[in-house]
Design a protein around this motif. Structure first.
Motif, PDB file in Angstrom:
ATOM      1  N   TRP B 238       2.823  -1.426  -2.096  1.00  0.00           N
ATOM      2  CA  TRP B 238       3.364  -0.815  -0.975  1.00  0.00           C
ATOM      3  C   TRP B 238       4.621  -1.305  -0.463  1.00  0.00           C
ATOM      4  O   TRP B 238       4.986  -2.548  -0.737  1.00  0.00           O
ATOM      5  N   GLY B 239       5.316  -0.491   0.080  1.00  0.00           N
ATOM      6  CA  GLY B 239       6.530  -0.780   0.559  1.00  0.00           C
ATOM      7  C   GLY B 239       7.791  -0.630  -0.585  1.00  0.00           C
ATOM      8  O   GLY B 239       7.654   0.382  -1.087  1.00  0.00           O
ATOM      9  N   ARG B 240       8.776  -1.341  -0.402  1.00  0.00           N
ATOM     10  CA  ARG B 240       9.942  -1.559  -1.451  1.00  0.00           C
ATOM     11  C   ARG B 240       9.780  -1.262  -2.742  1.00  0.00           C
ATOM     12  O   ARG B 240      10.324  -0.817  -3.543  1.00  0.00           O
ATOM     13  N   HIS B 241       8.395  -1.900  -3.303  1.00  0.00           N
ATOM     14  CA  HIS B 241       8.245  -1.937  -4.724  1.00  0.00           C
ATOM     15  C   HIS B 241       7.259  -0.823  -4.955  1.00  0.00           C
ATOM     16  O   HIS B 241       7.016  -0.773  -6.164  1.00  0.00           O
ATOM     17  N   HIS B 242       6.995   0.027  -4.227  1.00  0.00           N
ATOM     18  CA  HIS B 242       5.770   0.872  -4.725  1.00  0.00           C
ATOM     19  C   HIS B 242       6.044   1.863  -5.873  1.00  0.00           C
ATOM     20  O   HIS B 242       5.373   1.851  -6.719  1.00  0.00           O
ATOM     21  N   HIS B 243       7.243   2.388  -5.837  1.00  0.00           N
ATOM     22  CA  HIS B 243       7.420   3.363  -6.967  1.00  0.00           C
ATOM     23  C   HIS B 243       7.803   2.590  -8.174  1.00  0.00           C
ATOM     24  O   HIS B 243       7.321   3.074  -9.304  1.00  0.00           O
ATOM     25  N   GLU B 244       8.282   1.280  -8.097  1.00  0.00           N
ATOM     26  CA  GLU B 244       8.309   0.434  -9.377  1.00  0.00           C
ATOM     27  C   GLU B 244       6.902   0.127  -9.897  1.00  0.00           C
ATOM     28  O   GLU B 244       6.620   0.117 -11.015  1.00  0.00           O
ATOM     29  N   ARG B 245       6.074  -0.393  -8.751  1.00  0.00           N
ATOM     30  CA  ARG B 245       4.678  -0.697  -9.374  1.00  0.00           C
ATOM     31  C   ARG B 245       3.986   0.380  -9.947  1.00  0.00           C
ATOM     32  O   ARG B 245       3.207   0.318 -10.777  1.00  0.00           O
ATOM     33  N   VAL B 246       3.943   1.684  -9.235  1.00  0.00           N
ATOM     34  CA  VAL B 246       3.351   2.801  -9.921  1.00  0.00           C
ATOM     35  C   VAL B 246       3.793   3.253 -11.138  1.00  0.00           C
ATOM     36  O   VAL B 246       3.089   3.597 -12.042  1.00  0.00           O
ATOM     37  N   GLY B 247       5.174   3.165 -11.029  1.00  0.00           N
ATOM     38  CA  GLY B 247       5.809   3.472 -12.588  1.00  0.00           C
ATOM     39  C   GLY B 247       5.332   2.408 -13.656  1.00  0.00           C
ATOM     40  O   GLY B 247       5.124   3.020 -14.898  1.00  0.00           O
TER      41      GLY B 247
END
Lengths: 164, 399
Positions: B238-247
């Motif tokens: 969650w938060g600013r790393h969301h898209h990185e983690r999901v990717g």
């Protein structure tokens, strides 16, 4: 894709609060939009709540509270002190975000109305993203080794069920 | 029920080819197969209940389901389907024959449906619940329960998932329904060198879409009641790393699902709850179940091997979840020749009630380490074919 789901009980104020909290959970990146940029138009939230009506009362209760704090603080507080409420909020927000047409398109998914022919069983017409790397010959070669090993583990049984 | 698969798997006895060709093993399946080949372990293209030649579009996904494979034809031939109804009791006449079912309909109205033959298919929890609710002077402990075994011996196939994380793109999460890409029976049988008996089938599946990806990330499990620490940590989804983690997860993970064979144990059982009722006022089923030591050991062994399989295929990390519940409910109305030690005979007919049949996972004596549906279908077919044969003989003046 427009939904025919009936609107939820969320009013403009609750939706604005939800958008602000949602942006904390899923902010924009260089490529991806934030929650408020895609999920609050149309009725994506309503679609989620129509699928999970058990969450609506909980969500309305969370959003209805007058809290004098910024969205980041609210989300952090829910995360640490009210995990059940955080889960409801995160589930609705992320569920709505990832079904939006915009996000689906950015992730490379075909639109819901045109999802045909992605995976075919005719091996001469593999999907585009697979055809370059898929090699039937390699599959067959790998299987040859399995076949050469012969039966592994399987034990025939007699008519009375006892292993031979 | 149409099945798509590849003939010739040496892990199975010789048998006719499936009616439909196997689905493609896909990029993920091929990658996993390469790892299995390095280890010299068994694998085979998956078997799926999908009408493969018609599988051209994801719209109207054609995973086989009786609501379109069987019910339309049955209704056309005169069957009447009553949905959202709950059976309260199977009724008996003075001769000990089943006469029909009392049920509560969707409006809460109690109704009776008469029948010459009653066939139960409510599976390993629902069927014993109905039998235990059907108490009478003849069967004070529940219908067809002279053995005392109705509800006993519940088996549930505890699952374990080992997810492999790969740098490479493994395939599109939207490119098909959740299917068995490949399978492995390498460690299916008992091995006396191990500290447990029996084994498990492995099923390779993609890890699913964005919501499934979230569930594998730090803070992303939204089914529990507690949060993990670290909302703002680099690992948080969650938060600013969301898209990185999901990717990192989406399209880059696949999982070996370990389907552990569960053994029958009378300490695992289904009974009626003394207090709780459903919304129709019927006693709720109470499930008493504890994963056995054998299953714990089995899962530990198999998940360790599955991690090795991922590593051989090139995964840069693996994550393991054990003790997942499955929807496979078996063993609670077991089959056998001895009425003292079983509930139904080899034709799925209740020993105690000659016109009562059970065609679900409850009749399983052991669970095997594979999905139960195909076996349930086979037993159901044999049951009704023999029932029809007897009816024909009866009408033509035979027994």
């Amino acid at each position: 894709v427009e939904s025919e789901e009936s609107p939820s009980r969320l009013g403009p104020r609750e939706r604005a609060t939800l958008a602000a909290l949602g942006n904390v959970l899923i902010p924009a990146s260089a490529v991806m939009p934030s929650v408020s940029e895609v999920s609050m138009d149309g009725n994506w939230i309503d679609r989620v709540l129509a699928t999970r009506p058990d969450l609506e009362d909980h969500l309305v209760g969370i959003l209805a509270r007058e809290v004098d704090e910024d969205p980041e603080t609210t989300v952090a507080r829910l995360y640490c002190e009210a995990p059940q409420e955080f889960h409801t909020l995160a589930l609705v927000v992320s569920g709505a975000y990832y079904i939006t047409a915009t996000v689906r398109q950015l992730l490379g998914a075909p639109p819901e109305s045109d999802r045909g022919d992605v995976l075919r069983c005719d091996r001469g017409t593999q999907s585009e993203d697979f055809a370059d790397t898929y090699a039937i010959e390699e599959e067959d070669s790998l299987l040859d080794a399995v076949i050469r090993r012969g039966p592994q583990g399987y034990r025939r049984t007699s008519d009375d069920g006892e292993p031979l | 029920m149409v099945v798509a698969g590849k003939a010739g798997d040496p892990a199975y006895p010789p048998c006719p080819a499936p009616p439909r060709p196997a689905l493609p093993v896909t990029q993920a399946g091929l990658r996993a197969a390469q790892g299995m080949a390095k280890l010299g372990w068994h694998w085979w293209p998956g078997m799926n209940a999908i009408d493969a030649p018609a599988f051209r579009s994801l719209r109207g996904i054609r995973r086989a389901s009786v609501d379109w494979t069987h019910w339309p034809a049955a209704i056309q031939r005169g069957a009447r389907l009553i949905t959202q109804a709950r059976v309260r009791e199977i009724t008996l006449n003075s001769k000990g024959m089943a006469t029909g079912a009392i049920y509560v309909d969707r409006d809460g109205v109690e109704r009776f449906e008469a029948a010459d033959v009653v066939i139960l298919a409510a599976n390993g929890v629902g069927t014993p619940r109905i039998l235990l609710m059907s108490q009478s002077r003849r069967f004070p402990e529940g219908l067809a329960n002279s053995s005392g075994l109705v509800g006993k011996g519940l088996m549930m196939h505890p699952l374990a998932n080992v997810t492999g994380w790969y740098d490479d793109w493994l395939g599109s999460w939207w490119s098909g329904p959740a299917v068995e890409h490949i399978r492995s029976m390498e460690f299916y049988g008992s091995d006396t060198s191990r500290d447990f008996v029996r084994g498990a089938k492995w099923v390779l599946m993609l890890s699913g879409g964005p919501m499934s990806a979230l569930s594998r990330l730090e803070g992303g499990n939204l089914s529990g009641t507690t949060s993990e620490p670290g909302l703002t940590s680099v690992g948080s989804c969650w938060g600013r790393h969301h898209h990185e983690r999901v990717g990192e997860c989406l399209g880059h993970t696949m999982e070996w699902v370990v389907l552990a064979e569960d053994l029958p144990d009378d300490k695992n059982y289904v009974t009626l709850d003394a207090v709780k009722v459903d919304s129709s006022g019927l006693p709720a089923p109470k499930i008493v179940y504890q994963t056995s030591t054998n299953t714990h050991r089995l899962a530990a062994f198999h998940t360790a091997r599955a991690r090795e399989a991922h590593q051989a295929a090139g995964a840069y990390k693996t994550t393991t979840v054990q003790g997942l519940p499955s929807s496979h409910l078996m063993g609670t109305t077991r089959m056998g020749l001895d009425p003292r030690r079983s509930v139904v005979n080899q034709d799925c007919r209740a020993h105690d009630v000659p016109n009562l049949y059970i065609v679900d996972g409850g009749v399983f004596v052991t669970s095997a380490g594979v999905g139960p549906t195909a076996t349930i279908c086979a037993l159901a077919r044999r049951c009704v074919e023999r029932l029809a044969d007897r009816a024909w003989v009866g009408r033509s003046g035979g027994e």
